[in-house]
Design an enzyme around this catalytic site. Structure first.
Site, PDB file in Angstrom:
ATOM      1  N   TYR A 111      -3.563 -18.035  13.314  1.00 66.49           N
ATOM      2  CA  TYR A 111      -4.713 -17.378  12.656  1.00 66.49           C
ATOM      3  C   TYR A 111      -5.900 -18.330  12.541  1.00 66.49           C
ATOM      4  O   TYR A 111      -7.053 -17.928  12.699  1.00 66.49           O
ATOM      5  CB  TYR A 111      -4.313 -16.860  11.272  1.00 66.49           C
ATOM      6  CG  TYR A 111      -3.384 -15.665  11.332  1.00 66.49           C
ATOM      7  CD1 TYR A 111      -3.895 -14.375  11.500  1.00 66.49           C
ATOM      8  CD2 TYR A 111      -2.002 -15.818  11.248  1.00 66.49           C
ATOM      9  CE1 TYR A 111      -3.046 -13.273  11.572  1.00 66.49           C
ATOM     10  CE2 TYR A 111      -1.146 -14.724  11.313  1.00 66.49           C
ATOM     11  CZ  TYR A 111      -1.682 -13.455  11.481  1.00 66.49           C
ATOM     12  OH  TYR A 111      -0.842 -12.380  11.568  1.00 66.49           O
ATOM     13  N   ARG A 167      -5.077  -2.585  -6.777  1.00 65.66           N
ATOM     14  CA  ARG A 167      -5.903  -3.136  -5.697  1.00 65.66           C
ATOM     15  C   ARG A 167      -7.348  -2.648  -5.842  1.00 65.66           C
ATOM     16  O   ARG A 167      -8.289  -3.425  -5.675  1.00 65.66           O
ATOM     17  CB  ARG A 167      -5.291  -2.707  -4.366  1.00 65.66           C
ATOM     18  CG  ARG A 167      -6.119  -2.873  -3.145  1.00 65.66           C
ATOM     19  CD  ARG A 167      -5.856  -4.187  -2.458  1.00 65.66           C
ATOM     20  NE  ARG A 167      -6.205  -4.100  -1.054  1.00 65.66           N
ATOM     21  CZ  ARG A 167      -7.436  -3.874  -0.594  1.00 65.66           C
ATOM     22  NH1 ARG A 167      -8.429  -3.699  -1.425  1.00 65.66           N
ATOM     23  NH2 ARG A 167      -7.656  -3.822   0.699  1.00 65.66           N
ATOM     24  N   ASP A 180      -0.685 -14.489  -0.121  1.00 69.21           N
ATOM     25  CA  ASP A 180      -0.728 -14.292   1.327  1.00 69.21           C
ATOM     26  C   ASP A 180      -0.579 -15.634   2.029  1.00 69.21           C
ATOM     27  O   ASP A 180      -0.978 -16.670   1.486  1.00 69.21           O
ATOM     28  CB  ASP A 180      -2.034 -13.622   1.758  1.00 69.21           C
ATOM     29  CG  ASP A 180      -1.906 -13.037   3.165  1.00 69.21           C
ATOM     30  OD1 ASP A 180      -1.412 -11.902   3.281  1.00 69.21           O
ATOM     31  OD2 ASP A 180      -2.261 -13.726   4.140  1.00 69.21           O
ATOM     32  N   ARG A 183       0.781  -1.238   0.000  1.00 69.80           N
ATOM     33  CA  ARG A 183       0.000   0.000   0.000  1.00 69.80           C
ATOM     34  C   ARG A 183       0.807   1.279   0.000  1.00 69.80           C
ATOM     35  O   ARG A 183       0.259   2.347  -0.257  1.00 69.80           O
ATOM     36  CB  ARG A 183      -0.955  -0.011   1.202  1.00 69.80           C
ATOM     37  CG  ARG A 183      -2.113  -0.983   1.014  1.00 69.80           C
ATOM     38  CD  ARG A 183      -2.762  -1.323   2.328  1.00 69.80           C
ATOM     39  NE  ARG A 183      -1.831  -2.111   3.130  1.00 69.80           N
ATOM     40  CZ  ARG A 183      -2.105  -2.609   4.333  1.00 69.80           C
ATOM     41  NH1 ARG A 183      -3.273  -2.365   4.895  1.00 69.80           N
ATOM     42  NH2 ARG A 183      -1.218  -3.331   4.977  1.00 69.80           N
TER      43      ARG A 183
HETATM   44  O1  CP3 Z   1       5.166  -8.051  -1.140  1.00 69.48           O
HETATM   45  C1  CP3 Z   1       5.162  -9.096  -0.473  1.00 69.48           C
HETATM   46  O2  CP3 Z   1       5.811  -9.236   0.583  1.00 69.48           O
HETATM   47  C2  CP3 Z   1       4.413 -10.312  -1.000  1.00 69.48           C
HETATM   48  C3  CP3 Z   1       3.098 -10.548  -0.546  1.00 69.48           C
HETATM   49  C4  CP3 Z   1       2.801 -10.816   0.921  1.00 69.48           C
HETATM   50  C5  CP3 Z   1       1.624 -10.317   1.541  1.00 69.48           C
HETATM   51  N1  CP3 Z   1       1.532 -10.876   2.786  1.00 69.48           N
HETATM   52  C6  CP3 Z   1       0.676  -9.394   0.922  1.00 69.48           C
HETATM   53  C7  CP3 Z   1      -0.279  -8.670   1.773  1.00 69.48           C
HETATM   54  C8  CP3 Z   1       3.452 -11.627   1.852  1.00 69.48           C
HETATM   55  C9  CP3 Z   1       4.773 -12.349   1.740  1.00 69.48           C
HETATM   56  C10 CP3 Z   1       2.615 -11.673   3.023  1.00 69.48           C
HETATM   57  C11 CP3 Z   1       2.940 -12.475   4.216  1.00 69.48           C
HETATM   58  C12 CP3 Z   1       2.042 -12.420   5.374  1.00 69.48           C
HETATM   59  N2  CP3 Z   1       0.694 -12.270   5.388  1.00 69.48           N
HETATM   60  C13 CP3 Z   1       2.474 -12.625   6.702  1.00 69.48           C
HETATM   61  C14 CP3 Z   1       3.895 -12.947   7.124  1.00 69.48           C
HETATM   62  C15 CP3 Z   1       4.783 -11.767   7.133  1.00 69.48           C
HETATM   63  C16 CP3 Z   1       4.461 -10.742   8.188  1.00 69.48           C
HETATM   64  O3  CP3 Z   1       4.024  -9.652   7.801  1.00 69.48           O
HETATM   65  O4  CP3 Z   1       4.650 -11.036   9.386  1.00 69.48           O
HETATM   66  C17 CP3 Z   1       1.346 -12.531   7.528  1.00 69.48           C
HETATM   67  C18 CP3 Z   1       1.324 -12.645   9.035  1.00 69.48           C
HETATM   68  C19 CP3 Z   1       0.214 -12.319   6.684  1.00 69.48           C
HETATM   69  C20 CP3 Z   1      -1.217 -12.226   7.103  1.00 69.48           C
HETATM   70  C21 CP3 Z   1      -1.806 -10.917   6.735  1.00 69.48           C
HETATM   71  N3  CP3 Z   1      -2.067 -10.484   5.454  1.00 69.48           N
HETATM   72  C22 CP3 Z   1      -2.233  -9.902   7.632  1.00 69.48           C
HETATM   73  C23 CP3 Z   1      -2.130  -9.980   9.149  1.00 69.48           C
HETATM   74  C24 CP3 Z   1      -2.732  -8.863   6.855  1.00 69.48           C
HETATM   75  C25 CP3 Z   1      -3.399  -7.621   7.365  1.00 69.48           C
HETATM   76  C26 CP3 Z   1      -2.416  -6.634   7.871  1.00 69.48           C
HETATM   77  C27 CP3 Z   1      -1.948  -5.735   6.756  1.00 69.48           C
HETATM   78  O5  CP3 Z   1      -0.737  -5.559   6.625  1.00 69.48           O
HETATM   79  O6  CP3 Z   1      -2.845  -5.218   6.086  1.00 69.48           O
HETATM   80  C28 CP3 Z   1      -2.578  -9.219   5.498  1.00 69.48           C
HETATM   81  C29 CP3 Z   1      -2.945  -8.409   4.326  1.00 69.48           C
HETATM   82  C30 CP3 Z   1      -1.896  -8.208   3.257  1.00 69.48           C
HETATM   83  N4  CP3 Z   1      -1.047  -9.179   2.785  1.00 69.48           N
HETATM   84  C31 CP3 Z   1      -1.659  -7.006   2.531  1.00 69.48           C
HETATM   85  C32 CP3 Z   1      -0.650  -7.286   1.591  1.00 69.48           C
HETATM   86  C33 CP3 Z   1      -0.081  -6.351   0.543  1.00 69.48           C
HETATM   87  C34 CP3 Z   1      -2.441  -5.710   2.679  1.00 69.48           C
HETATM   88  C35 CP3 Z   1      -3.759  -5.929   2.031  1.00 69.48           C
HETATM   89  C36 CP3 Z   1      -4.364  -4.730   1.386  1.00 69.48           C
HETATM   90  O7  CP3 Z   1      -4.003  -4.385   0.247  1.00 69.48           O
HETATM   91  O8  CP3 Z   1      -5.258  -4.163   2.024  1.00 69.48           O
END
Ligand code: CP3
Length: 343
Positions: free
Chosen positions: A152, A38, A75, A29
């Site tokens: 989760y 997105r 994700d 973002r």
């Molecule tokens: O660019 C990258 O790193 C590749 C894609 C990627 C995402 N999530 C995209 C994402 C990767 C490798 C992840 C890993 C992920 N997802 C983890 C492990 C790494 C870490 O951050 O500790 C975890 C715990 C998740 C679970 C997850 N996904 C959560 C808790 C959330 C909400 C919190 C947040 O940051 O918004 C997500 C959403 C998410 N995953 C977004 C992205 C780009 C944001 C979503 C959006 O566009 O609104």
């Protein structure tokens, strides 16, 4: 053929004057072009499951910054989704899932080898990327580690202390272990399929490993990583694996050796100097700039980038943040960091 990709060379143990660099959450973002795609997708899960759009957001940070690696856009919660748990994202809050707290909840999950049909769009994204990425850019696949995914699935959401998962672990060990086993088997299947589609290395994200203490760390962070890595290496000899047991602290020591990981990613709660001495002795490390500096920038960002490169200069190193880049980061600061690193 000699390996020419900088990231693959670091994973093979090569010490480089300028380390390869990429950022956790590099497609995200903080980038206006991500927010536009997105919005086009409508919601986050649709973005993950639409190969053309997922490939597009994966490529955006490569076009803008020329990172040495590209991480598949997906994700860690797609595994629970593919196992049949309900998954949705609440804007501004985060993920929500149906909870697994009883034998009945567990029995409703699909077997590990039934995930592929649901996840086939992700494999298609990997195939598109392996065609479209620049020749020098490494494609990283990934999955969540079993403990983090279980936290989760059990709580149905992110939790500050992983309390519900600890409660199930301590209160109904057979059910907890059955869930860990199912996630472990599914993760092996998922990562193998990503490799078959073109991922050159895979990363295992154990974001909540830090809440596992003592024997629990051995049993539920180290052992599952060891099993997954052994199976990946048996099926795909030569494919390197990056492990990220976040906030493992002292447990970072020896983690690569014990699990067979080719690289250990470290968070920014540990000192680079300490990690160079006690973790990098076993091989490649990745990390560990404080993500806050991508928000605040300035001379401190430049100094810290140079300090981390210097601390890790005696061994193989992949430059990265200690955790994901945040939505409030300034895209210009990534250029500042790259200039300090490569300039
Ligand atoms: O660019 C990258 O790193 C590749 C894609 C990627 C995402 N999530 C995209 C994402 C990767 C490798 C992840 C890993 C992920 N997802 C983890 C492990 C790494 C870490 O951050 O500790 C975890 C715990 C998740 C679970 C997850 N996904 C959560 C808790 C959330 C909400 C919190 C947040 O940051 O918004 C997500 C959403 C998410 N995953 C977004 C992205 C780009 C944001 C979503 C959006 O566009 O609104």
């Amino acid at each position: 053929m000699a390996e020419t990709k900088k990231l693959m060379r670091a994973l093979a143990g090569e010490v480089q004057k300028v380390p390869p660099v990429w950022l956790m959450r590099q497609a995200g973002r903080y980038l206006p072009e991500y927010r536009a795609t997105r919005a086009q997708a409508g919601d986050f899960l649709t973005l993950c499951y639409t190969p053309d759009l997922a490939a597009e957001v994966t490529l955006q940070p490569i076009r803008r910054y020329g990172f040495d690696a590209s991480i598949l856009f997906a994700d860690i919660l797609l595994i629970p989704d593919a196992l049949g748990a309900d998954l949705w994202f609440v804007t501004g809050e985060g993920p929500r899932l149906s909870t697994i707290t009883s034998q009945g909840d567990f029995d409703a999950l699909k077997p590990a080898d039934a995930i592929h049909e649901h996840l086939s769009p992700v494999y298609e994204t990997v195939r598109i990327l392996s065609r479209e990425l620049p020749a020098e850019t490494t494609l990283i696949g990934f999955a969540g580690a079993p403990w983090t995914v279980a936290t989760y699935m059990i709580a149905g959401r992110g939790t500050p202390d992983q309390g519900p998962a600890h409660a199930l672990k301590d209160g109904n060990r057979p059910l907890f272990e059955a869930l860990m086993e199912r996630i472990t088997a599914a993760t092996i299947e998922y990562l193998s399929a990503q490799i078959e589609a073109g991922a050159e290395t895979v990363k295992l994200f154990d974001s909540w490993a830090g809440s596992l203490k003592g024997q629990d760390f051995q049993d539920f962070a180290l052992e599952p990583a060891k099993r997954i890595i052994a199976e990946i290496k048996a099926r795909h000899p030569g494919v390197p694996v990056i492990a990220f047991p976040r906030e493992a602290g002292e447990n970072y020591i020896g983690f690569a050796k014990a699990t067979g990981a080719d690289c250990v990613a470290i968070d920014n709660s540990v000192q680079a100097q300490w990690a160079a001495e006690f973790v990098q002795v076993d091989g490649c490390v990745q990390g560990n700039l404080d993500p806050k500096l991508m928000v605040t920038g300035g001379q401190q960002l430049i100094d810290e980038t140079r300090r981390i490169v210097a601390e890790f200069s005696k061994g193989p190193h992949i430059f990265n943040l200690g955790h994901g880049i945040t939505p409030d980061a300034d895209p210009e600061n990534v250029h500042v960091m790259l200039e300090a690193l490569r300039g």
